[in-house]
Design an enzyme around this catalytic site. Structure first.
Site, mmCIF file in Angstrom:
data_model
loop_
_atom_site.group_PDB
_atom_site.id
_atom_site.type_symbol
_atom_site.label_atom_id
_atom_site.label_comp_id
_atom_site.label_asym_id
_atom_site.label_seq_id
_atom_site.Cartn_x
_atom_site.Cartn_y
_atom_site.Cartn_z
ATOM 1 N N HIS A 8 0.363 4.591 -2.339
ATOM 2 C CA HIS A 8 0.165 5.940 -1.792
ATOM 3 C C HIS A 8 1.313 6.872 -2.153
ATOM 4 C CE1 HIS A 8 -3.304 5.458 1.312
ATOM 5 N NE2 HIS A 8 -3.517 4.746 0.228
ATOM 6 N N ASN A 23 -3.800 8.853 4.951
ATOM 7 C CA ASN A 23 -2.580 8.251 5.515
ATOM 8 C C ASN A 23 -2.538 8.266 7.040
ATOM 9 O OD1 ASN A 23 -1.428 7.750 2.962
ATOM 10 N ND2 ASN A 23 -0.554 9.810 2.856
ATOM 11 N N HIS A 50 -6.561 -5.612 -2.417
ATOM 12 C CA HIS A 50 -7.358 -5.821 -1.202
ATOM 13 C C HIS A 50 -7.661 -7.303 -0.985
ATOM 14 C CE1 HIS A 50 -8.873 -1.345 -1.111
ATOM 15 N NE2 HIS A 50 -7.579 -1.466 -0.888
ATOM 16 N N ARG A 79 0.820 -1.213 0.000
ATOM 17 C CA ARG A 79 0.000 0.000 0.000
ATOM 18 C C ARG A 79 0.858 1.270 0.000
ATOM 19 N NH1 ARG A 79 -3.541 2.591 4.483
ATOM 20 N NH2 ARG A 79 -5.200 3.628 3.301
HETATM 21 C C1 HEM Z 1 -9.338 1.784 -5.680
HETATM 22 C C2 HEM Z 1 -9.201 2.677 -4.725
HETATM 23 C C3 HEM Z 1 -8.756 2.319 -3.336
HETATM 24 C C4 HEM Z 1 -9.369 2.677 -2.192
HETATM 25 C C5 HEM Z 1 -10.623 3.516 -2.060
HETATM 26 C C6 HEM Z 1 -8.619 2.092 -1.107
HETATM 27 C C7 HEM Z 1 -8.919 2.262 0.224
HETATM 28 C C8 HEM Z 1 -8.317 1.579 1.246
HETATM 29 C C9 HEM Z 1 -8.670 1.698 2.637
HETATM 30 C C10 HEM Z 1 -9.757 2.623 3.179
HETATM 31 C C11 HEM Z 1 -7.882 0.853 3.347
HETATM 32 C C12 HEM Z 1 -7.897 0.639 4.859
HETATM 33 C C13 HEM Z 1 -7.060 1.724 5.530
HETATM 34 C C14 HEM Z 1 -7.178 1.744 7.032
HETATM 35 O O1 HEM Z 1 -7.792 0.861 7.616
HETATM 36 O O2 HEM Z 1 -6.632 2.664 7.632
HETATM 37 C C15 HEM Z 1 -7.025 0.198 2.401
HETATM 38 C C16 HEM Z 1 -6.092 -0.757 2.727
HETATM 39 C C17 HEM Z 1 -5.244 -1.334 1.813
HETATM 40 N N1 HEM Z 1 -5.092 -0.976 0.490
HETATM 41 FE FE1 HEM Z 1 -6.364 0.156 -0.574
HETATM 42 N N2 HEM Z 1 -7.575 1.391 -1.626
HETATM 43 C C18 HEM Z 1 -7.608 1.506 -2.978
HETATM 44 C C19 HEM Z 1 -6.694 0.991 -3.872
HETATM 45 C C20 HEM Z 1 -5.581 0.269 -3.513
HETATM 46 C C21 HEM Z 1 -4.500 -0.081 -4.387
HETATM 47 C C22 HEM Z 1 -4.390 0.375 -5.839
HETATM 48 C C23 HEM Z 1 -3.618 -0.813 -3.661
HETATM 49 C C24 HEM Z 1 -2.310 -1.403 -4.084
HETATM 50 C C25 HEM Z 1 -2.005 -1.706 -5.330
HETATM 51 C C26 HEM Z 1 -4.171 -0.947 -2.334
HETATM 52 C C27 HEM Z 1 -3.617 -1.680 -1.323
HETATM 53 C C28 HEM Z 1 -4.129 -1.756 -0.042
HETATM 54 C C29 HEM Z 1 -3.656 -2.701 0.944
HETATM 55 C C30 HEM Z 1 -2.641 -3.792 0.709
HETATM 56 C C31 HEM Z 1 -4.338 -2.415 2.125
HETATM 57 C C32 HEM Z 1 -4.147 -3.080 3.485
HETATM 58 C C33 HEM Z 1 -3.017 -2.359 4.199
HETATM 59 C C34 HEM Z 1 -2.718 -2.866 5.596
HETATM 60 O O3 HEM Z 1 -3.272 -3.857 6.051
HETATM 61 O O4 HEM Z 1 -1.881 -2.217 6.261
HETATM 62 N N3 HEM Z 1 -5.333 -0.252 -2.269
HETATM 63 N N4 HEM Z 1 -7.299 0.663 1.128
#
Ligand code: HEM
Ligand SMILES: *[C@@H]1O[C@H](CO)[C@@H](O)[C@H](O)[C@H]1NC(C)=O
Ligand SMILES: *[C@@H]1O[C@H](CO)[C@@H](O)[C@H](O)[C@H]1NC(C)=O
Ligand SMILES: *[C@@H]1O[C@H](CO)[C@@H](O)[C@H](O)[C@H]1NC(C)=O
Ligand SMILES: *[C@@H]1O[C@H](CO)[C@@H](O)[C@H](O)[C@H]1NC(C)=O
Ligand SMILES: *[C@@H]1O[C@H](CO)[C@@H](O)[C@H](O)[C@H]1NC(C)=O
Ligand SMILES: *[C@@H]1O[C@H](CO)[C@@H](O)[C@H](O)[C@H]1NC(C)=O
Ligand SMILES: *[C@@H]1O[C@H](CO)[C@@H](O)[C@H](O)[C@H]1NC(C)=O
Ligand SMILES: *[C@@H]1O[C@H](CO)[C@@H](O)[C@H](O)[C@H]1NC(C)=O
Length: 357
Positions: A70, A98, A196, A66
């Site tokens: 970002h 973030n 995800h 992630r």
């Molecule tokens: C399409 C739009 C996207 C939205 C709206 C989104 C939103 C989010 C949100 C709200 C979280 C949880 C954050 C938290 O709990 O504080 C998250 C986690 C995550 N996102 Fe996304 N995301 C998007 C796209 C992506 C992309 C493009 C990637 C990587 C290529 C990605 C990888 C991840 C990963 C791996 C997590 C888990 C991180 C962890 O457990 O620390 N996301 N995302």
């Protein structure tokens, strides 16, 4: 006259080549073998640290993947996300998407220290994020790809642009717009959302779907009723928004195609996830179905889209710098005496950096 004309042609030709060369060099020119001579073991050094940390923190590969996302969506893949607040830098780390959300900054510093010990002053923090993303995918059984390298680190951060990272309550049209703005298309959106398939999200980011979706007083109708009950017991109305849920309820720490099969049974955790399948008539539905039925198709698309994302707005050549410490631009880390011993030693003999403190 003839000789004037032909020398004019030669000059014109040289000028053309020069312009062509300048044009090429202003293009992103990354290369998977960029560090082959200068830091041949960089991939295995990064991998060793991530392997190690993941044994006690199985969520870390997701968190690191992630970070690259970002970073890339905010003024390009330039390590800007890693810069801390200083007198002249407003960090992106406190932007809403973030703040209290990104994880792994300490691990990135650990990686940087290990890499600096082997190859001081060579590998950028932006490239470390790109390598960590691929290594994290592979570690959790996801695809591998040849990571394009040669990015340089920014001298600036931009919290305003970071506020614009896609949020969990965006509609499909809004998600598409955010990706289009980065040069990424609908296939990229669906493939990259597949990240995800692992990691966690806090209750506060989807609790609206459970009790009062879009202020309707009802839950999100696109949420499976058994999953709704599960999520309601994990995230009580008015409870702590900081509790975390698995983004993929079936295989929370494995990089696989289950993210897409979850969407098909209305078990996407975030609204932004379920939108890809539950928006009526959307062109994303067929892509979700394809990736759900064919993991190889998902992996191939994910690889291509990660490489595409990794090329966004990169600094190369003489742009930016190779940071010594990922949280500060070099002119400031030198003042703070913050970079590690290995790079101090090399810089004192190379450029007198230490003597300037
Ligand atoms: C399409 C739009 C996207 C939205 C709206 C989104 C939103 C989010 C949100 C709200 C979280 C949880 C954050 C938290 O709990 O504080 C998250 C986690 C995550 N996102 Fe996304 N995301 C998007 C796209 C992506 C992309 C493009 C990637 C990587 C290529 C990605 C990888 C991840 C990963 C791996 C997590 C888990 C991180 C962890 O457990 O620390 N996301 N995302
Ligand atoms: C760079 O190193 C990698 C890994 O050792 C190797 O697969 C690749 O062929 C090398 N590339 C060049 C241009 O030497
Ligand atoms: C692995 O982690 C342990 C603590 O969890 C640490 O003591 C050790 O130095 C680490 N090794 C590497 C190569 O990072
Ligand atoms: C940079 O800021 C983070 C918080 O965003 C903090 O945890 C970290 O200690 C800071 N790093 C340095 C080297 O000051
Ligand atoms: C970031 O989170 C901290 C709590 O950890 C909070 O005090 C601060 O107000 C938040 N910053 C922003 C800009 O939301
Ligand atoms: C951040 O980006 C916006 C939009 O490109 C720009 O207007 C602004 O000047 C930038 N701020 C900084 C601190 O670079
Ligand atoms: C998205 O872009 C890729 C190339 O980067 C292309 O192969 C694919 O067909 C495009 N998808 C759509 C829906 O335009
Ligand atoms: C849903 O949210 C709206 C706006 O905040 C509020 O007026 C309404 O009372 C809420 N409904 C329920 C059932 O909580
Ligand atoms: C809800 O999930 C169950 C499996 O747990 C599935 O059989 C059912 O079809 C799902 N319902 C909807 C509306 O997707």
């Amino acid at each position: 006259m003839m000789s004037f004309l032909s020398s004019f042609k030669v000059v014109a030709l040289c000028y053309g080549l020069f312009v062509f060369g300048v044009f090429l060099s202003s293009e992103a020119q990354l290369d998977p073998s960029f560090y082959n001579k200068t830091c041949p073991n960089v991939h295995s050094i990064v991998r060793e640290v991530i392997n190690n940390v993941s044994k006690t923190d199985p969520r870390m590969p997701a968190s690191l993947l992630r970070l690259h996302f970002h970073d890339c969506f905010v003024q390009g893949c330039d390590g800007s996300l890693l810069l801390n607040n200083t007198a002249t830098i407003v960090s992106e780390q406190q932007a809403r998407p973030n703040n209290n959300s990104i994880r792994g900054l300490d691990v990135v510093n650990q990686i940087k220290t290990a890499v600096e010990n082997a190859c001081p002053g060579i590998v950028s923090c932006a490239d470390i994020l790109a390598l960590a993303a691929e290594i994290s995918s592979v570690l959790d059984q996801g695809p591998d790809w040849k990571v394009q390298l040669g990015r340089r680190d920014s001298l600036t951060a931009n919290i305003t642009l970071a506020q614009n990272l896609p949020g969990p309550s965006l509609t499909l049209d809004q998600l598409k717009a955010r990706f289009t703005a980065q040069g990424l298309n609908t296939t990229d959106l669906v493939a990259l959302s597949g990240a995800h398939t692992f990691g966690r999200a806090r209750c506060s980011l989807f609790v609206g779907r459970l009790y009062n979706f879009s202020n309707t007083g009802n839950p999100d109708p696109s949420l499976n009723s058994s999953y709704l009950q599960t999520l309601r017991s994990l995230c009580p109305n008015g409870g702590p928004g900081t509790t975390v849920a698995n983004l993929d309820l079936t295989t929370p720490d494995t990089f696989d195609k289950n993210y897409y099969s979850n969407l098909q049974v209305h078990k996407g955790l975030l609204q932004s996830d379920q939108e890809l399948f539950s928006t009526s008539g959307a062109d994303t539905i067929d892509i979700v179905n394809k990736f759900s039925s064919d993991q190889n198709a998902f992996f191939e698309a994910f690889k291509a889209s990660m490489i595409k994302m990794g090329n966004i707005g990169v600094l190369t050549g003489t742009q930016g710098e190779i940071r010594k410490q990922c949280n500060f631009i070099n002119s400031q880390s030198a003042q703070l005496g913050l970079y590690n011993v290995a790079s101090k030693e090399s810089s004192s003999s190379e450029d007198g950096m230490v003597s300037s403190i």
